[in-house]
Design a protein around this motif. Sequence first.
Motif, short mmCIF file in Angstrom:
data_model
loop_
_atom_site.label_atom_id
_atom_site.label_comp_id
_atom_site.label_asym_id
_atom_site.label_seq_id
_atom_site.Cartn_x
_atom_site.Cartn_y
_atom_site.Cartn_z
N CYS A 13 0.89 -1.40 0.02
CA CYS A 13 -0.03 -0.05 0.12
C CYS A 13 0.92 1.27 0.00
O CYS A 13 1.66 1.48 0.89
N SER A 15 0.22 4.23 0.89
CA SER A 15 -0.27 4.90 2.08
C SER A 15 0.49 4.42 3.70
O SER A 15 1.33 5.15 4.16
N CYS A 16 0.41 3.25 3.91
CA CYS A 16 0.90 2.68 5.03
C CYS A 16 2.09 1.38 4.83
O CYS A 16 2.63 0.87 5.76
N CYS A 31 -5.89 -2.86 0.93
CA CYS A 31 -5.06 -2.74 2.01
C CYS A 31 -6.34 -2.66 3.18
O CYS A 31 -6.86 -2.02 3.37
N GLU A 34 -5.76 0.46 5.69
CA GLU A 34 -6.09 1.72 5.65
C GLU A 34 -7.63 1.76 4.90
O GLU A 34 -8.01 2.66 4.80
N LEU A 36 -8.70 0.68 2.06
CA LEU A 36 -8.52 1.29 0.60
C LEU A 36 -8.49 0.23 -0.51
O LEU A 36 -7.88 -0.91 -0.34
N TYR A 38 -7.34 -0.31 -4.52
CA TYR A 38 -6.68 -0.05 -5.62
C TYR A 38 -7.03 -0.75 -6.98
O TYR A 38 -7.13 -1.71 -6.83
N ALA A 49 -2.57 7.27 -4.89
CA ALA A 49 -3.56 7.53 -3.76
C ALA A 49 -4.88 8.19 -4.39
O ALA A 49 -5.88 7.64 -3.95
N THR A 54 -12.07 4.48 -0.79
CA THR A 54 -12.16 4.18 0.49
C THR A 54 -13.28 2.98 0.78
O THR A 54 -14.41 3.27 0.22
#
Length: 66
Positions: A13, A15-16, A31, A34, A36, A38, A49, A54
């Motif tokens: 991910c 992001s994290c 993920c 998070e 999320l 993709y 991102a 979400t």
Amino acid sequence: MSIPANLLSVLACPSCKGKLVWGPDKTTLVCRGEQLAYPVRDGIPAMLAQEAKTLSAEEMKQVDTL
């Protein structure tokens, strides 16, 4: 179209930096940390991102049952 297991094992991910798993419909990489998703288009994951969606609590329940 899917992503080879060896490639999936190194994707993270953005992001994290957490592990990604296939979404229930096999068109997204999810993920869990998070929450999320993709998109994967023509076998290519869109790991940006602004491309991520979400996930709702209900959608996460579907992922967790995999």
